[in-house]
Scaffold this motif. Structure first.
Motif, PDB file in Angstrom:
ATOM      1  N   TYR A 283       7.282  56.976   1.968  1.00 32.19           N
ATOM      2  CA  TYR A 283       6.639  56.854   0.608  1.00 32.19           C
ATOM      3  C   TYR A 283       7.278  55.642   0.083  1.00 32.19           C
ATOM      4  O   TYR A 283       8.410  55.326   0.065  1.00 32.19           O
TER       5      TYR A 283
ATOM      6  N   PHE B  78       1.010  64.964   0.670  1.00 36.02           N
ATOM      7  CA  PHE B  78       1.728  65.732   1.692  1.00 36.02           C
ATOM      8  C   PHE B  78       0.855  66.686   2.239  1.00 36.02           C
ATOM      9  O   PHE B  78       0.018  67.413   1.507  1.00 36.02           O
TER      10      PHE B  78
ATOM     11  N   ALA C   8      -0.586  61.483  -6.910  1.00 37.56           N
ATOM     12  CA  ALA C   8       0.344  60.357  -7.188  1.00 37.56           C
ATOM     13  C   ALA C   8      -0.342  59.420  -7.460  1.00 37.56           C
ATOM     14  O   ALA C   8      -1.499  59.111  -7.455  1.00 37.56           O
TER      15      ALA C   8
ATOM     16  N   GLN D 220       8.374  67.508  -8.308  1.00 39.57           N
ATOM     17  CA  GLN D 220       9.225  68.543  -7.973  1.00 39.57           C
ATOM     18  C   GLN D 220      10.132  68.904  -9.341  1.00 39.57           C
ATOM     19  O   GLN D 220      10.676  70.088  -9.230  1.00 39.57           O
TER      20      GLN D 220
ATOM     21  N   TRP E  18       6.344  62.272  -6.522  1.00 41.71           N
ATOM     22  CA  TRP E  18       6.597  63.419  -5.674  1.00 41.71           C
ATOM     23  C   TRP E  18       7.795  64.062  -6.397  1.00 41.71           C
ATOM     24  O   TRP E  18       8.132  65.177  -6.451  1.00 41.71           O
ATOM     25  N   ARG E  19       8.798  63.134  -6.645  1.00 42.32           N
ATOM     26  CA  ARG E  19      10.144  63.919  -7.502  1.00 42.32           C
ATOM     27  C   ARG E  19       9.762  64.255  -8.867  1.00 42.32           C
ATOM     28  O   ARG E  19      10.195  65.404  -9.101  1.00 42.32           O
TER      29      ARG E  19
END
Length: 196
Positions: A161, A109, A128, A173, A169-170
């Protein structure tokens, strides 16, 4: 360790992958590692990953080794990835189509950026990775599911994605780091048509 070897696949798997998988299974058995192999076939890879992840959580596995069904790898891959000591760790894999670029991402991102250049000689943090060969704690899956309701559903906002990068990504987070272990190299089984 209670390990689930999780393999999502479309349908058939290459013989090279099966040979690696059988060598891995024999090695884990010889080492006394508690493991189970589960292959989930279907046309939607993210759906297969989601089912495998839910199975790992429900059956109280401690770790999942994600293997794509078109990879070749060492029989000691679990120990090599575990040695890194991280909750999410990937081996080094490249895409099977030209330009054969890295499946490791240094940024996702605002835009996806693949790793370029020489790999470090020690484990390094990344943004990632593809799920070609990833060892992770089931605790990661459980926390991602609790926060987002899904683990591997692809994302389209703010950018698109795929299921693997969306999961990373999750996980980030939720406070998890993603690492690459450069000593672990896995091959991508490709196909070439040779014409005279």
């Amino acid at each position: 360790m209670k390990l689930l070897i999780a393999v999502p696949t479309l349908e058939n798997v290459p013989v090279d992958f099966m040979e690696s998988l059988m060598n891995l299974a024999c090695h884990l058995k010889d080492e006394g590692i508690d493991f189970k192999l589960k292959i989930e076939a279907g046309t939607l890879v993210y759906f297969a990953r989601e089912n495998l992840a839910r199975y790992a959580i429900a059956n109280r596995f401690t770790h999942v080794l994600w293997l794509d069904s078109d990879m070749v790898f060492s029989e000691e891959i679990v120990e090599d990835l575990q040695f890194c000591g991280k909750e999410i760790v990937t081996g080094i894999a490249h895409s099977r189509r030209p330009p054969f670029s890295s499946c490791i991402f240094t940024e996702i991102f605002p835009g996806v950026e693949k790793f370029k250049g020489d790999y470090p000689i020690t484990p390094f943090q990344i943004a990632a990775c593809g799920m070609a060969c990833v060892l992770m704690s089931v605790q990661v899956l459980d926390k991602v599911r609790a926060k987002f309701g899904t683990m591997f559903q692809p994302m389209t906002d703010p950018i698109t994605y795929g299921e693997d990068v969306a999961f990373c990504w999750r996980a980030a987070q939720c406070g998890f780091e993603i690492w690459a272990e450069p000593t672990v190299r896995v091959g991508h089984v490709g196909r070439r048509i040779i014409c005279p």
